[in-house]
Scaffold this active site. Structure first.
Site, short mmCIF file in Angstrom:
data_model
loop_
_atom_site.label_atom_id
_atom_site.label_comp_id
_atom_site.label_asym_id
_atom_site.label_seq_id
_atom_site.Cartn_x
_atom_site.Cartn_y
_atom_site.Cartn_z
NE ARG A 114 -3.24 -0.01 2.96
CZ ARG A 114 -2.81 0.39 4.16
NH1 ARG A 114 -2.44 1.62 4.35
NH2 ARG A 114 -2.80 -0.47 5.16
CE1 TYR A 129 -14.16 15.03 -14.85
CE2 TYR A 129 -13.39 14.79 -12.59
CZ TYR A 129 -14.06 14.29 -13.69
OH TYR A 129 -14.65 13.06 -13.63
CG ASP A 152 -6.75 18.93 -13.61
OD1 ASP A 152 -5.99 18.44 -14.48
OD2 ASP A 152 -7.89 18.47 -13.38
CE LYS A 166 -9.75 11.99 -18.06
NZ LYS A 166 -10.91 11.16 -18.12
#
Ligand SMILES: Cc1ncc(COP(=O)(O)O)c(C=O)c1O
Length: 383
Positions: free
Chosen positions: A53, A105, A178, A203
């Protein structure tokens, strides 16, 4: 950035930073699917790995490459772009004030309005393309983070990153951005003063519409970054090793794909700018776009593969045109090798800033003439 330096980054991407697997001399790194690691006889973990993790050797490959491409000090990958973005906000403290743009977004805007607000952040939404609006929203001592997105979904306003960084820093806040649409190929926000760069690696970075992933790049590895590291590990928002391996493979062709998408998007934008069935083309590469001059300053090598068109005839005409395309795929998302078209207001729902006549286009790497012909026929056959 000069051409030589840009080319060197393209070389680093193509070679995945030049890793060789020392055990076998393979030029492609293996996938470490392990969840755990053996302790040393004296109870230490000298490799630095203890459990799956907090870290995994495979996820470190795309992280090191993205840090190099962005010119950052460190990078972390996440299970998605949303996991990456929300880790930044969760590293703040309840009661902190955050400034974010109206146009961004939509999924993150919704999360900020609901979960972040319930968790205790005060989020103020302003016109992110206006330095005056950003400056006016700052509450020195209380504002801890300015979040921007440029160019921003789905109408592509442009924020001056250097000005936003100066405004945030003057008030003692950090600037996070972003940069999914620009990618490090076109803009490296840390060079303009950003503190944290976020990507939906789903993306352009991966580029093949087959991995959901996110990433954060830090300008410095300071106490705030350590809080983000702890959020990722504690919340378990990690990228799986196989997805990380696919992401690195996708990033090897990032420069080729983005350069091609930019050229084709510019051709699509120019073609439809004066089209009788198009009421407007929103693309930072067009000289008439309100953010063009800033975009030209902070984007090098192109203006991105994303644009939107406003269809003459309104919402019904836009939805009908999206239904008539053949080559363009009618789907949400962006940044893949195949071109996508989407009636944005339909997915964003109530409260969307997307005009009802807007179709968002993600331009892929197909022949641009084919894309133009297909959209032409889709718009024309509405007679
Ligand atoms: C600009 C931008 N940021 C963030 C996200 C969220 O990324 P993900 O879907 O990988 O969680 C998206 C997804 O569409 C996006 O377009």
């Amino acid at each position: 950035m000069d051409d030589r330096k840009q080319n060197r980054k393209a070389t680093q991407a193509a070679q995945g930073l030049g890793w060789i697997d020392e055990a076998t001399k393979a030029i492609i790194p293996p996938v470490y699917l392990t969840t755990t690691y053996i302790r040393d006889p004296d109870n230490q973990y000298r490799t630095g790995y203890s459990y799956g993790r907090p870290h995994n050797p495979t996820t470190e490959h795309p992280e090191a490459l993205l840090a190099a491409l962005e010119g950052g000090a460190a990078c972390l990958t996440f299970a998605s772009g949303m996991a990456a973005a929300t880790a930044v906000f969760l590293a703040l403290k309840p009661g902190d004030h955050v400034v974010a743009p109206n146009i961004m977004y939509w999924g993150l805007r919704k999360w900020l309005q609901s979960t972040a607000a319930a968790w205790g952040l005060t989020v103020e939404f302003v016109d992110g393309a206006s330095s005056d609006a950003l400056a006016a929203a700052m509450r020195p001592g209380r504002t801890k983070l300015v979040w921007i997105e440029t160019p921003a979904n789905p109408t592509w306003p442009v924020t001056d990153i250097a000005e936003a960084a100066a405004i945030a820093h003057r008030a003692g806040a950090l600037l996070a951005i972003d940069s999914t649409v620009a990618t490090p190929v076109l803009t490296r926000p840390i060079e303009f003063g950003a503190d944290i760069v976020m990507h939906s690696a789903t993306k352009y970075l991966n580029g093949h519409s087959d991995v959901v992933a996110g990433a954060l790049v830090a300008a410095r590895t300071d106490e705030f970054w350590e809080r983000i590291v702890a959020v990722r590990s504690g919340n378990g928002a990690i990228l799986g090793p196989f997805e990380a391996w696919l992401l690195l493979r996708g990033m090897r062709t990032l420069y080729l794909r983005v350069e091609r998408a930019c050229r084709s998007a510019a051709a699509v934008a120019a073609h439809f700018a004066d089209h009788p069935r198009v009421a407007g083309v929103l693309y930072p590469g067009l000289p008439g776009h309100p953010g063009h001059a800033i975009a030209a300053r902070q984007m090098s090598g192109g203006f991105g593969g994303m644009l939107s068109i406003r269809v003459a005839g309104g919402e019904a005409a836009a939805i009908a045109a999206a239904a008539r395309v053949g080559l363009w795929k009618r789907a949400t998302s962006l940044g893949g090798v195949e071109s996508l078209i989407e009636h944005r207001a339909s997915i964003e729902g109530a409260g969307t800033p997307a005009p009802p006549d807007l179709l968002r286009l993600s331009v892929g790497i197909e022949d641009p003439a084919d894309l133009i012909d297909d959209l032409d026929q889709a718009l024309a056959s509405g007679n």
